[in-house]
Design a protein around this motif. Sequence first.
Motif, PDB file in Angstrom:
ATOM      1  N   SER B  76      36.862  36.110  23.999  1.00  8.72           N
ATOM      2  CA  SER B  76      38.205  35.762  24.435  1.00  8.72           C
ATOM      3  C   SER B  76      38.686  36.697  25.550  1.00  8.72           C
ATOM      4  O   SER B  76      39.287  36.256  26.534  1.00  8.72           O
ATOM      5  N   PHE B  79      36.669  35.649  28.807  1.00  8.40           N
ATOM      6  CA  PHE B  79      36.735  34.286  29.337  1.00  8.40           C
ATOM      7  C   PHE B  79      38.133  33.691  29.431  1.00  8.40           C
ATOM      8  O   PHE B  79      38.353  32.767  30.206  1.00  8.40           O
ATOM      9  N   GLN B  80      39.065  34.188  28.609  1.00  5.69           N
ATOM     10  CA  GLN B  80      40.360  33.512  28.530  1.00  5.69           C
ATOM     11  C   GLN B  80      41.380  34.072  29.512  1.00  5.69           C
ATOM     12  O   GLN B  80      41.122  35.062  30.185  1.00  5.69           O
ATOM     13  N   TYR B  81      42.530  33.400  29.570  1.00 10.95           N
ATOM     14  CA  TYR B  81      43.716  34.015  30.127  1.00 10.95           C
ATOM     15  C   TYR B  81      43.956  35.314  29.362  1.00 10.95           C
ATOM     16  O   TYR B  81      43.638  35.406  28.175  1.00 10.95           O
ATOM     17  N   ASN B 298      47.459  36.086  35.896  1.00 14.25           N
ATOM     18  CA  ASN B 298      46.901  37.398  35.577  1.00 14.25           C
ATOM     19  C   ASN B 298      45.708  37.705  36.457  1.00 14.25           C
ATOM     20  O   ASN B 298      45.207  36.833  37.154  1.00 14.25           O
ATOM     21  N   PRO B 300      41.905  38.528  37.343  1.00  7.12           N
ATOM     22  CA  PRO B 300      40.685  38.042  36.703  1.00  7.12           C
ATOM     23  C   PRO B 300      40.103  39.033  35.677  1.00  7.12           C
ATOM     24  O   PRO B 300      39.852  40.195  35.998  1.00  7.12           O
ATOM     25  N   ALA B 301      39.906  38.554  34.458  1.00  6.70           N
ATOM     26  CA  ALA B 301      39.289  39.375  33.421  1.00  6.70           C
ATOM     27  C   ALA B 301      37.885  39.804  33.858  1.00  6.70           C
ATOM     28  O   ALA B 301      37.431  40.896  33.545  1.00  6.70           O
TER      29      ALA B 301
END
Lengths: 433, 433
Positions: B76, B79-81, B298, B300-301
């Motif tokens: 999570s 890959f997620q917000y 946001n 990028p993770a």
Amino acid sequence: MSGPLPLDELHGSLSDPLLDAMTFLNEATSRYPEAVSFAPGRPYEGFFEPADVHDYLDAYLAHLTDRGLGPEAVRSTLFQYGPTKGVIAGLVARTLANDEGLDVPPESLVLTVGAQEGMLLVLRALCAGPDDVLLVSSPCYVGVTGAARLLDLSTVPVPEGAAGGPDPDAVRSAARAVRAGGRRPRALYVVPDFANPSGTSMPTEARARLLAVAAAEGLLVIEDNPYGFFAREPGSRPTLKALDRYRQVVYLGSFAKTCFPGARLGYVVADQEVRAPDGRRTLLADQLAKLKSMTTVNTPALSQAVIGGMLLRHDCRLRAANARATAFYAANLGTLLGELERHFPEPLRSRIGLDWNRPEGGFFAVLTLPFAADEAAMERCARDHGVLWTPMAPFYPAGGGERRLRLSISSLTTEQIVAGVAALARFIRAEAG
Amino acid sequence: MSGPLPLDELHGSLSDPLLDAMTFLNEATSRYPEAVSFAPGRPYEGFFEPADVHDYLDAYLAHLTDRGLGPEAVRSTLFQYGPTKGVIAGLVARTLANDEGLDVPPESLVLTVGAQEGMLLVLRALCAGPDDVLLVSSPCYVGVTGAARLLDLSTVPVPEGAAGGPDPDAVRSAARAVRAGGRRPRALYVVPDFANPSGTSMPTEARARLLAVAAAEGLLVIEDNPYGFFAREPGSRPTLKALDRYRQVVYLGSFAKTCFPGARLGYVVADQEVRAPDGRRTLLADQLAKLKSMTTVNTPALSQAVIGGMLLRHDCRLRAANARATAFYAANLGTLLGELERHFPEPLRSRIGLDWNRPEGGFFAVLTLPFAADEAAMERCARDHGVLWTPMAPFYPAGGGERRLRLSISSLTTEQIVAGVAALARFIRAEAG
């Protein structure tokens, strides 16, 4: 320190009722971690694998080598600053051709940090002064009203019609009313497929009519299409961009749902010819790129490389790559609508004043309650019944939706949806008396 | 289509002389691919290895697991917000403590898409109306004038003093003149170390005086520090933020030079207490995050994970990790200054009216010619002598610098610098007659 710092006079738009609503929702989510949450519009995580990131990155770098780039050029593409418009426009254009039947030249694309940055750039380019107005559907996606707020740009809501999407006649009336008031309607923002938050889609016939009205009123149409992919019957309706005869549609795309959100990758298709300040003809995309140099300089090459690799691994066909996800979301939506029907068959639901819409795909459906679907109700529902959802009222820029709530099925399992609807039904029965 | 689309009335700021200058420079670079280019401010690529990206990503994911996150939470995060303020604030705060002696709470950090997005957010938060003014040094980094332009915010240039950086007395005068004209000076943007484009640094004594003037005049100081790392004598001068007693400094950081640009990762330290619209006290960082939800949602993770992994692999000590790069840039700057001296010793250079500054680190030096250093001269120099550089005039918001050019040493080898200065010397001798 003798002079006061200017910190108690921050820019007024920080008091956004919608942001406050989101904050409340996030806080509620963390207070009730065990609740079934129909709130987040995030994609399902079960299909994500960290090892894939390595594979996609390698695929993209191999692709650069295959195209004749030497090791230094490959390194430079991945690690350095890059072109403001991005480096994977060709791959995205091929994917749009394969999946959407859209034939757009790669040079009309700008890769952006999510569709959000694309919205910001398009609004900034189009709206030149305080008299410029953006028309938006009501209810409306929060991202575009947020971008407008950041730019101090006025928005005028156009009610969604019964069939879904902004009603073309209402768009005409709104544009004329704005003009009669001495302001300039510049563009219409619309999510024609499975809109967030309403879940509804525009009928094909209304799409053609909307384009005709927009052309007659001199409105650019900003089409945002993050969910069109997830139709229960793919390809049943053309995008506005596919119907676009006069280059009157700017198309916003996102890889957040078809690939993954953590790359924050989106794009704008802006194939309009515009006149640059020096009189030369150029593409709107090139003007957006100039603005992008003032917001984020360029979109992370890392994100573009990983998503580019994912496109390559799937032969630039994301519909095929998303077959499992599409089936999953369609099944979830079917489960949601079926369970609502099972708990509230007619005439029960009419008797208590309950109703919901029946989207043909996407992530969202909307429930209309016989009582206020406000934050207090959401809190009671979470506390007493273990279910979270999103109040709809904050999505209406000019008020409305007070008895409506949004249910998202995208991040839940079948079992969670079944249990969640059962608990929601208990809540509704308890509150409706 | 009966109504005209609004495409010939795009927002006026698209006619930016600076953007035009950059476009000209990029075009010249592609017309003369064999030229030695002192133009780009990009980091040297020789230390970048694609395999490292895999390693850093794995390091970050392992770190999440070590902190007790299960596989689903790890997935999570990647890959997620994610949270608008970012996910690696703790690692960045540790690095700032190790490398800069800055003790800032992680919650005062906002991870951004490059320092550029940070500038945009800070300016947007601070500047509430058309009377608000940002003070900038002249010459000035183009990113901040670009961000101000995007927001239609007025800037007032303050000349750099002979010692480097904006002169504190000139800052006071400028603030008072703005106020006397009925407008509000809100903040001062400054790059105290090895500024782009001038290459100069503020003396330590001037830093303390600048903070005192800013406090007296009620100015927030926006400190941008992308180059401070690359001092020939590290740690010789404290950052403004390290001297900040009253939380009057907002600090902009970047990983573009210390890690790599392709991640587009920057951050803002905004530890100021502010009053939210509802009266609650909150951190400026939290208000910036609200604005960020309107620009890019946001950061990028993926970028945060790779840079986070790089920080972890180097024990949150980027100075040590950059030892090779720091030595490389210092040697390059030494070569540039030495070769200029060798080609133009006294009294030759005084006789022909040539001069240059002697920065103590960073990527840039400035040469003053006895003739106009304009685009036409740059074109002749490229065509006839195979050398590219950046005219300085576009960096002066209120005019100036017409005979100055910027030389960047960051992306060249020693041999290229030696050959480039020799060719530049031929050009100068030919033009100076």
